[in-house]
Scaffold this active site. Structure first.
Site, PDB file in Angstrom:
ATOM      1  CD  GLU A   1      -2.981  -1.243   2.204  1.00 50.94           C
ATOM      2  OE1 GLU A   1      -3.983   0.157   2.391  1.00 50.94           O
ATOM      3  OE2 GLU A   1      -3.317  -2.390   2.954  1.00 50.94           O
TER       4      GLU A   1
ATOM      5  CE1 TYR B   1      -7.426  -3.135  22.721  1.00 50.63           C
ATOM      6  CE2 TYR B   1      -6.584  -5.719  21.948  1.00 50.63           C
ATOM      7  CZ  TYR B   1      -7.101  -4.425  22.297  1.00 50.63           C
ATOM      8  OH  TYR B   1      -8.344  -5.093  22.788  1.00 50.63           O
TER       9      TYR B   1
ATOM     10  CG  HIS C   1      -5.356   3.007  14.483  1.00 49.08           C
ATOM     11  ND1 HIS C   1      -5.138   1.816  15.923  1.00 49.08           N
ATOM     12  CD2 HIS C   1      -6.373   3.166  14.722  1.00 49.08           C
ATOM     13  CE1 HIS C   1      -6.200   1.249  16.344  1.00 49.08           C
ATOM     14  NE2 HIS C   1      -6.974   2.139  15.356  1.00 49.08           N
TER      15      HIS C   1
END
Length: 316
Positions: free
Chosen positions: A150, A244, A247
């Site tokens: 990505e 976890y 973000h």
């Protein structure tokens, strides 16, 4: 073209088992199914979803990272066999192979409000977080952070003053169509791995959080210059988060507030900073020292293994 064909083949091979959930405005549905004998979840979103269009789904753009895949697609029939003649009207998210936890997350279920005290966090929630991290469910995040997947989607990679602590990257959220500014939704992944959730934030992190907040505002306004302004943005973190690794979500304030932005799920970044500034104690005092209230689905592991037994007075 090979990647495109492979992506399309997954959608065409998806065998629907049952509907997991459908929002009240019929804009988003979650379907449980299987591909090659392995269970998966297909999530489809549109302005007004027509359930009779399931047979004509056709993906033409895709992205693949570990078990998470997304597609832009058409729900209408092609014009003279050409799907490219009409703009995409569907956003498809495919989780494959999915886990039992994914199925619980996307299933319709009653929810409960719970209060997590510092003691409950220390004795039960922190070990739960540790277990989930050790199961390898963060691989897709590390793939992005370490440059394996990505990378074309990354809007900003900021190394900060100290790459091990201050670095972060920003990219479009999986649920955004990447063009409609009124529904802008960006995801920010921090490079540091010592902060699993907002519970790990301490008073000593206040300067870093303020730096992070301002850089995100500046980068978003610059990236979409002329289309959005600073006071049209809001930032929040989830608790409990789906995964976890710390973000931050950056969204347009006009984005329709669904369950992911509801009180008891989303905690404003500015409010977290303010709460840390108000907490008494030294630089090590922080969010692990306060009680937090949030909601959980009854199918979630935390409800069935922690909060429901505590409610019944049972010993964990």
């Amino acid at each position: 073209m090979e990647d495109k064909s492979a992506a399309e083949s997954l959608i065409s091979r998806f065998q629907i088992e049952r509907l997991l959930n459908q929002d009240q405005s019929d804009r988003r549905i979650a379907l449980l199914g299987h591909i090659d004998g392995k269970q998966g979840i297909l999530i489809a979103e549109r302005a007004a979803f027509a359930t009779d269009s399931l047979e004509v789904l056709r993906a033409f753009h895709s992205s693949d990272n570990d078990i998470y895949k997304w597609y832009m697609a058409n729900a209408s029939s092609p014009v003279n066999g050409d799907y490219g003649s009409s703009p995409p009207d569907l956003k498809l998210n495919l989780i494959w192979p999915c886990t039992a936890q994914h199925i619980r997350k996307y299933s319709a279920q009653p929810v409960r409000m719970v209060t997590e005290t510092p003691q409950i966090y220390r004795e039960y929630i922190r070990p739960y977080m540790q277990q989930k991290r050790e199961e390898g469910r963060l691989n897709w995040i590390f793939n992005i952070l370490e440059g394996r997947t990505e990378q074309d989607d990354v809007l900003l990679r900021d190394k900060g003053d100290s790459p091990d602590e201050d670095g972060f990257l920003m990219l479009p959220d999986l649920n955004w169509d990447r063009k409609t500014i009124s529904s802008l939704h960006l995801l920010v992944l921090v490079e540091r791995r010592d902060i699993w959730s907002l519970r790990d934030l301490k008073r000593r992190h206040i300067p870093w959080l303020k730096y992070l907040r301002q850089r995100l505002i500046d980068a978003t306004v610059k990236t979409y210059e002329g289309r959005i302004e600073e006071d049209q943005l809001k930032m929040y973190v989830h608790y409990q988060p789906t995964y976890y690794h710390f973000h931050v979500h950056v969204v347009n304030v006009m984005l329709e507030a669904g369950q992911t932005q509801a009180v008891g799920k989303a905690f404003g970044l500015e409010n977290i900073i303010g709460q840390l500034e108000a907490i008494a104690g030294d630089d090590e005092a922080g969010m692990a020292d306060v009680s937090l209230s949030y909601f959980l689905g009854e199918a979630s592991e935390l409800w069935s293994t922690v909060y429901e037994p505590l409610k019944k007075g049972e010993k964990l």
